[in-house]
Design a protein around this motif. Structure first.
Motif, PDB file in Angstrom:
ATOM      1  N   ALA A  90       0.840  -1.205   0.000  1.00  0.00           N
ATOM      2  CA  ALA A  90       0.000   0.000   0.000  1.00  0.00           C
ATOM      3  C   ALA A  90       0.869   1.247   0.000  1.00  0.00           C
ATOM      4  O   ALA A  90       0.664   2.172  -0.799  1.00  0.00           O
ATOM      5  N   ARG A  91       1.861   1.271   0.862  1.00  0.00           N
ATOM      6  CA  ARG A  91       2.733   2.440   0.944  1.00  0.00           C
ATOM      7  C   ARG A  91       3.520   2.656  -0.336  1.00  0.00           C
ATOM      8  O   ARG A  91       3.652   3.778  -0.829  1.00  0.00           O
ATOM      9  N   GLN A  92       4.009   1.593  -0.934  1.00  0.00           N
ATOM     10  CA  GLN A  92       4.790   1.720  -2.164  1.00  0.00           C
ATOM     11  C   GLN A  92       3.938   2.200  -3.333  1.00  0.00           C
ATOM     12  O   GLN A  92       4.417   2.953  -4.175  1.00  0.00           O
ATOM     13  N   ASN A  93       2.663   1.763  -3.398  1.00  0.00           N
ATOM     14  CA  ASN A  93       1.764   2.247  -4.446  1.00  0.00           C
ATOM     15  C   ASN A  93       1.567   3.754  -4.354  1.00  0.00           C
ATOM     16  O   ASN A  93       1.546   4.440  -5.386  1.00  0.00           O
ATOM     17  N   VAL A  94       1.430   4.272  -3.152  1.00  0.00           N
ATOM     18  CA  VAL A  94       1.244   5.713  -2.970  1.00  0.00           C
ATOM     19  C   VAL A  94       2.574   6.445  -3.137  1.00  0.00           C
ATOM     20  O   VAL A  94       2.645   7.512  -3.758  1.00  0.00           O
ATOM     21  N   GLN A  95       3.626   5.873  -2.601  1.00  0.00           N
ATOM     22  CA  GLN A  95       4.960   6.476  -2.692  1.00  0.00           C
ATOM     23  C   GLN A  95       5.379   6.675  -4.140  1.00  0.00           C
ATOM     24  O   GLN A  95       6.000   7.689  -4.496  1.00  0.00           O
ATOM     25  N   MET A  96       5.030   5.713  -4.999  1.00  0.00           N
ATOM     26  CA  MET A  96       5.407   5.793  -6.405  1.00  0.00           C
ATOM     27  C   MET A  96       4.838   7.051  -7.054  1.00  0.00           C
ATOM     28  O   MET A  96       5.497   7.697  -7.876  1.00  0.00           O
ATOM     29  N   ALA A  97       3.603   7.421  -6.673  1.00  0.00           N
ATOM     30  CA  ALA A  97       2.988   8.619  -7.232  1.00  0.00           C
ATOM     31  C   ALA A  97       3.762   9.873  -6.824  1.00  0.00           C
ATOM     32  O   ALA A  97       3.910  10.811  -7.617  1.00  0.00           O
ATOM     33  N   VAL A  98       4.272   9.884  -5.605  1.00  0.00           N
ATOM     34  CA  VAL A  98       5.085  11.022  -5.148  1.00  0.00           C
ATOM     35  C   VAL A  98       6.371  11.099  -5.957  1.00  0.00           C
ATOM     36  O   VAL A  98       6.768  12.167  -6.440  1.00  0.00           O
ATOM     37  N   GLU A  99       7.018   9.974  -6.133  1.00  0.00           N
ATOM     38  CA  GLU A  99       8.317   9.956  -6.804  1.00  0.00           C
ATOM     39  C   GLU A  99       8.200  10.256  -8.293  1.00  0.00           C
ATOM     40  O   GLU A  99       9.142  10.823  -8.888  1.00  0.00           O
ATOM     41  N   LEU A 100       7.079   9.915  -8.908  1.00  0.00           N
ATOM     42  CA  LEU A 100       6.893  10.195 -10.327  1.00  0.00           C
ATOM     43  C   LEU A 100       6.665  11.678 -10.603  1.00  0.00           C
ATOM     44  O   LEU A 100       6.986  12.173 -11.673  1.00  0.00           O
ATOM     45  N   ASN A 101       6.082  12.374  -9.638  1.00  0.00           N
ATOM     46  CA  ASN A 101       5.677  13.758  -9.871  1.00  0.00           C
ATOM     47  C   ASN A 101       6.541  14.797  -9.184  1.00  0.00           C
ATOM     48  O   ASN A 101       6.401  15.983  -9.446  1.00  0.00           O
ATOM     49  N   ASN A 102       7.402  14.362  -8.298  1.00  0.00           N
ATOM     50  CA  ASN A 102       8.223  15.322  -7.560  1.00  0.00           C
ATOM     51  C   ASN A 102       9.660  14.834  -7.457  1.00  0.00           C
ATOM     52  O   ASN A 102       9.918  13.631  -7.427  1.00  0.00           O
ATOM     53  N   HIS A 103      10.569  15.792  -7.379  1.00  0.00           N
ATOM     54  CA  HIS A 103      11.970  15.463  -7.145  1.00  0.00           C
ATOM     55  C   HIS A 103      12.197  15.501  -5.631  1.00  0.00           C
ATOM     56  O   HIS A 103      12.636  16.503  -5.078  1.00  0.00           O
ATOM     57  N   VAL A 104      11.892  14.390  -4.978  1.00  0.00           N
ATOM     58  CA  VAL A 104      12.002  14.327  -3.525  1.00  0.00           C
ATOM     59  C   VAL A 104      12.865  13.140  -3.139  1.00  0.00           C
ATOM     60  O   VAL A 104      12.969  12.144  -3.871  1.00  0.00           O
ATOM     61  N   ALA A 105      13.465  13.242  -1.965  1.00  0.00           N
ATOM     62  CA  ALA A 105      14.265  12.138  -1.455  1.00  0.00           C
ATOM     63  C   ALA A 105      13.348  10.974  -1.091  1.00  0.00           C
ATOM     64  O   ALA A 105      12.189  11.179  -0.724  1.00  0.00           O
ATOM     65  N   PRO A 106      13.860   9.742  -1.192  1.00  0.00           N
ATOM     66  CA  PRO A 106      13.030   8.574  -0.854  1.00  0.00           C
ATOM     67  C   PRO A 106      12.420   8.663   0.542  1.00  0.00           C
ATOM     68  O   PRO A 106      11.262   8.275   0.743  1.00  0.00           O
TER      69      PRO A 106
ATOM     70  N   GLU B  76      11.504  11.295   2.179  1.00  0.00           N
ATOM     71  CA  GLU B  76      10.391  12.240   2.154  1.00  0.00           C
ATOM     72  C   GLU B  76       9.181  11.632   1.446  1.00  0.00           C
ATOM     73  O   GLU B  76       8.030  11.816   1.888  1.00  0.00           O
ATOM     74  N   ALA B  77       9.425  10.888   0.371  1.00  0.00           N
ATOM     75  CA  ALA B  77       8.330  10.233  -0.345  1.00  0.00           C
ATOM     76  C   ALA B  77       7.635   9.210   0.543  1.00  0.00           C
ATOM     77  O   ALA B  77       6.401   9.105   0.557  1.00  0.00           O
ATOM     78  N   ILE B  78       8.419   8.468   1.316  1.00  0.00           N
ATOM     79  CA  ILE B  78       7.855   7.490   2.248  1.00  0.00           C
ATOM     80  C   ILE B  78       6.992   8.197   3.292  1.00  0.00           C
ATOM     81  O   ILE B  78       5.878   7.756   3.607  1.00  0.00           O
ATOM     82  N   ALA B  79       7.495   9.301   3.824  1.00  0.00           N
ATOM     83  CA  ALA B  79       6.751  10.052   4.849  1.00  0.00           C
ATOM     84  C   ALA B  79       5.441  10.578   4.291  1.00  0.00           C
ATOM     85  O   ALA B  79       4.394  10.508   4.957  1.00  0.00           O
ATOM     86  N   HIS B  80       5.471  11.108   3.068  1.00  0.00           N
ATOM     87  CA  HIS B  80       4.252  11.616   2.432  1.00  0.00           C
ATOM     88  C   HIS B  80       3.237  10.484   2.244  1.00  0.00           C
ATOM     89  O   HIS B  80       2.043  10.651   2.512  1.00  0.00           O
ATOM     90  N   ALA B  81       3.719   9.340   1.764  1.00  0.00           N
ATOM     91  CA  ALA B  81       2.830   8.207   1.509  1.00  0.00           C
ATOM     92  C   ALA B  81       2.199   7.708   2.794  1.00  0.00           C
ATOM     93  O   ALA B  81       0.989   7.440   2.851  1.00  0.00           O
ATOM     94  N   GLN B  82       2.998   7.585   3.845  1.00  0.00           N
ATOM     95  CA  GLN B  82       2.473   7.077   5.108  1.00  0.00           C
ATOM     96  C   GLN B  82       1.483   8.055   5.722  1.00  0.00           C
ATOM     97  O   GLN B  82       0.457   7.632   6.281  1.00  0.00           O
ATOM     98  N   ALA B  83       1.745   9.353   5.603  1.00  0.00           N
ATOM     99  CA  ALA B  83       0.817  10.356   6.132  1.00  0.00           C
ATOM    100  C   ALA B  83      -0.514  10.310   5.394  1.00  0.00           C
ATOM    101  O   ALA B  83      -1.587  10.450   5.996  1.00  0.00           O
TER     102      ALA B  83
END
Length: 244
Positions: free
Chosen positions: A104-120, A122-129
């Motif tokens: 679940a987290r990786q599915n959401v995290q992928m959307a962050v990483e595709l659209n933003n230049h963020v560190a992994p 930070e992407a994990i934190a966004h997805a979990q939140a």
């Protein structure tokens, strides 16, 4: 003063086929959708709902008329410009379209990483939140096959909203869900839309969720037949009234 429309449509016509097979699908559509507004689109199959949704989402090219996304004209836009537009829009479909080999987290995290230049991290934190916001904080490491239909759709909502898009397009998001799961899903969408100021255009045949709408637009035979404030229906009493 009202904010600028997220979507501004003027005199849109659309056709399928060519020559003798050419057939008009949409007729002179005019529609505005504003930040934080939830608009539900209803109408019978073949009325033009999906075609209009695909035009708004940059999945088809505008043929006639004007369609602006945050003031940017999509009529005449190149394919690369439409790709950029699509990256600014969240999509939720009847089929959740999750990747089964990702949690679940990786599915959401992928959307962050595709659209933003963020560190992994930070992407994990966004997805979990975001998963916490949709009530799945205890399911972040679960794979889709181990989740219910309602939980999968919550992940799809989290994925669509994690980048705070100005617009989310939802096509029959409750069609495969039971009554309670469908209600839970749309109430999450409603709450997050208001919190983030995201406009939501939701296509549905599910009359049980019409009360979440700020406006209901009805398509019929390619025409925008009705555009009105939502009506709340009491199924127990059989009465109805406009939303305050």
């Amino acid at each position: 003063m009202r904010k600028e429309a997220v979507i501004a449509i003027r005199n849109i016509n659309h056709y399928y086929g060519k020559g003798a097979l050419k057939r008009q699908i949409l007729f002179d559509i005019n529609l505005d959708i504003y930040p934080g507004e939830i608009v539900i689109m209803t109408g019978p199959s073949g009325s033009g709902k999906t075609t209009l949704l695909s035009l708004i989402g940059g999945l088809r090219s505008v043929q006639e008329g004007s369609l602006k996304f945050l003031g940017v004209e999509l009529s005449g836009a190149s394919q690369s410009q439409l790709v950029q537009i699509r990256r600014s829009i969240g999509y939720i479909f009847q089929a959740h379209n999750l990747l089964g080999f990702l949690t679940a987290r990786q599915n959401v995290q992928m959307a962050v990483e595709l659209n933003n230049h963020v560190a992994p991290e930070e992407a994990i934190a966004h997805a979990q939140a975001m998963l916490q916001a949709v009530g799945l904080e205890n399911r972040v490491n679960y794979y889709p096959d181990n989740l219910s239909g309602g939980q999968k759709q919550r992940i799809a909502i989290a994925r669509a909203l994690v980048n705070n898009p100005p617009l989310v397009l939802a096509d029959e998001p409750t069609a495969a869900l039971d009554k309670q799961s469908g209600r839970d899903v749309v109430e999450i969408m409603q709450r997050l839309a208001k919190e983030q100021g995201t406009a939501i255009l939701l296509v549905t045949h599910d009359n049980r969720i019409l009360d979440i709408a700020d406006r209901i637009v009805e398509m019929e035979d390619g025409l925008l037949a009705r555009d009105s404030q939502s009506v709340v229906i009491s199924y127990e009493s059989g009465t109805s009234g406009e939303k305050p």
